[in-house]
Design an enzyme around this catalytic site. Structure first.
Site, PDB file in Angstrom:
ATOM      1  N   TYR B 101      24.524  24.778  87.950  1.00 12.32           N
ATOM      2  CA  TYR B 101      24.198  25.380  89.238  1.00 12.32           C
ATOM      3  C   TYR B 101      25.469  25.495  90.073  1.00 12.32           C
ATOM      4  O   TYR B 101      26.246  24.546  90.167  1.00 12.32           O
ATOM      5  CB  TYR B 101      23.178  24.515  89.991  1.00 12.32           C
ATOM      6  CG  TYR B 101      22.923  24.984  91.407  1.00 12.32           C
ATOM      7  CD1 TYR B 101      21.901  25.878  91.700  1.00 12.32           C
ATOM      8  CD2 TYR B 101      23.760  24.574  92.453  1.00 12.32           C
ATOM      9  CE1 TYR B 101      21.694  26.340  92.993  1.00 12.32           C
ATOM     10  CE2 TYR B 101      23.568  25.031  93.751  1.00 12.32           C
ATOM     11  CZ  TYR B 101      22.527  25.915  94.010  1.00 12.32           C
ATOM     12  OH  TYR B 101      22.341  26.381  95.282  1.00 12.32           O
ATOM     13  N   GLU B 189      24.181  32.339  95.302  1.00 13.00           N
ATOM     14  CA  GLU B 189      23.806  31.277  94.377  1.00 13.00           C
ATOM     15  C   GLU B 189      23.716  31.782  92.945  1.00 13.00           C
ATOM     16  O   GLU B 189      23.187  32.858  92.698  1.00 13.00           O
ATOM     17  CB  GLU B 189      22.434  30.744  94.830  1.00 13.00           C
ATOM     18  CG  GLU B 189      21.897  29.582  94.064  1.00 13.00           C
ATOM     19  CD  GLU B 189      20.530  29.158  94.607  1.00 13.00           C
ATOM     20  OE1 GLU B 189      20.500  28.269  95.484  1.00 13.00           O
ATOM     21  OE2 GLU B 189      19.504  29.720  94.183  1.00 13.00           O
TER      22      GLU B 189
END
Lengths: 289, 384
Positions: B101, B189
């Site tokens: 991530y 993101e």
């Protein structure tokens, strides 16, 4: 006494467009010492009895202004905050709504290293009743007294103040700190000042969904405040992921909910009103008056 | 403004971030020919502005043309968390080793952008934050300097051992910062950032939320707007200077100021009613604005009554009252409504409204209670 502004405050108004000119006049009528205006291109002129300058630096040098209030459009507001800070202004109040977050985070990173305080942006400003008004709030709903009010919104602050005034509880200073995700002073900063101010006997904190400012404030109250505090939190019915008007008022992924904020306040011993009109009674119980 | 995955990936590509060469399709046959062009197997992904697409069945790996057709026809027309699926993204399937991530958002407490990374990618990062917070790393970015390479490398070393992967990941972090900053995003993101079995890194998913306050600096982003019906109403409101969010209740709310608007909704709920919406009409309440706001409220068929709550400050209550009278006069079939006015010249305002038969009060709680009563009467009247 009061916090941040009083009858000695020397105010500079940045931006004398439609709103700036209108509110400069009202602030002056309220009794605020408006000593200068800044409007690039209009230097050398007069407005409502005070001189107008091209730059903040010149205004500060010629008039000794120590506080400024901004009515500058969003695209130029970040620059105007920095201009005031570099001119030596100690307190900048940014009324302007809609400044990009990226711009504000750069401005804040810079002024954190300087000797200046910022209220706002996207706020109604602040008022020390009977002494000075630096902002756009209607002066006549405020009464002189011992309750400090700090809030993230505008008309809701007025509503709370009206309820306090009606109950005979005047205010030392009332501040609308603004509804943006990135701004100047936070609850904790105001609470610290109210705690030190001899004329403030109790504080009302008006929060809303989004961010963690209320949680930080709760911790501060529990650890460092002797004066009674009562709270009110709005946004209990707000759905997650939706911006409720203010850019900062948004529940993201379960954080910043009203429930969490109410719980944090109550855990810190701060009574939270379900409806605004309960606030005076909650305060009275806490002050024993 | 939230972007869909394919839009975010296009922006990522502009900033040099590695993304799969996917194709967008709005019809089943288009998806099939995209799959044929890219070469099977492919992943068919629903394009909606909501998380949890996988769980909802909106992401399917397909190995044959038949499977692709079946998946695309299933996904197109689905509704995920209230968003109807109008497009799918067809991405070539990747051979994934592990998932990470990487994201950048604004840390409101520190008032600066923050880079977040984790080796636990591919799942809801907020779940990771709750259950295993020690698995997320944070780095605060000074917006005046941006994310520097040495800072990015420091973060990348926490995720990877091999020098090649550390450098590739650091590069991705710096490019993600450039994208976040260049687009004035409030969130950028990559989840997951996949380490493929060939050792390369690729952004398998992309999420960008743009800062609405900064859209004036990016006129080209206007064409990225793909509003749902609900969002279309919100935008229309915005053009009129109104801020509107629809809820499910029966009492329509019209208030000046965002904080007071939320307080009004909360009060209605507290008194046993249900608010139909959030609606902030802002500072000046011209008759045109009031008419626009009223029309917006009445388009919601759940609305049984309207509660107008105005704190007249600089704005005088008698002016607002005249505006409301004029607004209602121009409407054919006004809804049952209660107006609460307080502040400057409130007595005069309440008098003007009462004379025209509009239920008016200077007390917010009293006003809310009456509006709830009217909504309940309207609902039972409608049922009989």
């Amino acid at each position: 006494m009061s916090i941040l502004i009083d009858d000695r405050t020397r105010l500079l108004v940045q931006g004398l467009g439609r709103d700036g000119a209108f509110h400069a006049k009202l602030m002056k009528e309220y009794g605020t010492r408006v000593v200068a205006g800044v409007h690039p291109g209009r230097g050398g002129s007069m407005y409502e009895g005070f001189p107008v300058f091209d730059t903040a630096a010149e205004a500060v040098e010629k008039t000794g202004a120590d506080c400024s209030v901004l009515f500058v459009p969003a695209s130029a507001a970040g620059d105007a905050i920095l201009e005031a800070a570099h001119a030596g202004i100690e307190l900048v109040v940014a009324i302007t709504e809609g400044i990009p977050v990226s711009e504000m985070s750069r401005v804040v990173a810079e002024i954190e290293t300087m000797d200046v305080r910022l209220v706002g942006p996207n706020c109604p400003g602040l008022i020390s009743p009977g002494k000075a008004k630096v902002g756009i709030m209607p002066g006549d709903i405020f009464d002189r007294g011992g309750v400090g009010v700090v809030s993230r919104s505008g008309t809701l602050t007025y509503e709370v103040v009206r309820s306090l005034s009606k109950a005979g509880m005047g205010q030392s200073t009332a501040v609308g700190m603004g509804g943006d995700p990135v701004g100047g002073m936070k609850f904790v900063d105001y609470l610290e000042l109210f705690e030190e101010d001899p004329d403030t006997e109790a504080v009302v904190l008006v929060g809303e969904i989004g961010g963690s400012d209320e949680e930080d404030a709760s911790r501060f109250v529990a650890e460092s405040m002797s004066k009674p505090v009562a709270g009110f939190i709005v946004g209990r019915t707000a759905p997650p992921g939706k911006r409720m008007g203010h850019a900062g008022a948004i529940i993201s992924g379960g954080s910043g909910t009203a429930e969490a904020k109410v719980a944090a306040l109550e855990a810190a011993g701060i009574p939270v009103a379900d409806v605004i009109d309960e606030l005076p009674d909650l305060l009275r119980k806490r002050t024993g008056g | 403004m939230k972007l869909e995955e394919f839009q975010a990936k296009a922006l990522f590509r502009q900033y040099g971030l590695p993304v799969p060469e996917g194709l967008v399709a709005t019809r089943v046959e288009e998806a099939v020919s995209a799959a044929e062009r890219l070469g099977l197997p492919v992943v068919v992904k629903a394009q909606v502005k909501a998380g949890g697409r996988g769980k909802a069945g909106g992401v399917k790996l397909v190995r044959t043309v038949e499977e692709c057709r079946e998946a695309a026809s299933g996904i197109l027309g689905m509704t995920i968390k209230g968003y109807p699926v109008e497009r799918v993204l067809v991405d070539p399937a990747q051979s994934i080793g592990s998932e990470f991530y990487v994201g950048i958002t604004t840390d409101r407490r520190k008032r600066r952008p923050v880079l977040m990374t984790s080796a636990s990618g591919g799942v809801d990062i907020e779940e990771v934050a709750r259950s295993t917070p020690e698995r997320i790393f944070f780095h605060t970015i000074d917006p005046r300097y941006g994310l520097r390479s040495f800072e990015a490398r420091g973060m990348a070393f926490r995720l990877f051992d091999s020098k090649e992967q550390v450098l590739a990941c650091a590069r991705i972090m710096v490019d993600l910062w450039r994208c976040f900053d260049g687009c004035d995003a409030s969130l950028a993101e990559i989840n997951p950032l996949a380490l493929l079995t060939d050792g390369s890194l690729v952004a398998l998913d992309a999420k960008i939320v743009l800062d609405d306050n900064a859209l004036y600096r990016h006129p080209d982003f206007e064409e990225l707007r793909l509003p749902t019906d609900e969002e279309r109403k919100e935008q229309e409101a915005k053009r009129m200077g109104l801020s509107y969010v629809r809820l499910d209740g029966s009492v329509g709310c019209m208030v000046n100021g965002a904080g007071l608007a939320m307080a009004t909704m909360d009060l209605i709920k507290h008194l046993g009613g249900t608010p139909a919406n959030f609606l902030d009409i802002g500072g000046s309440s011209s008759p045109e604005k009031v008419v626009g706001a009223m029309k917006l409220l009445m388009r919601d068929s759940n609305v049984r009554s309207v509660f107008v709550n105005v704190f007249g400050g600089i704005t005088r209550c008698d002016d607002v009252a005249r505006g409301l009278v004029e607004a209602l006069g121009s409407m054919g079939d006004p809804p049952p409504m209660v107006v609460r006015l307080t502040g400057t010249n409130e007595r005069e305002g309440v008098r003007i409204l009462s004379e025209t038969g509009i239920s008016a009060t200077s007390d917010m709680t009293e006003g809310a209670r009456r509006a709830i009563g009217l909504a309940e009467a309207g609902a039972s009247g409608g049922a009989s």
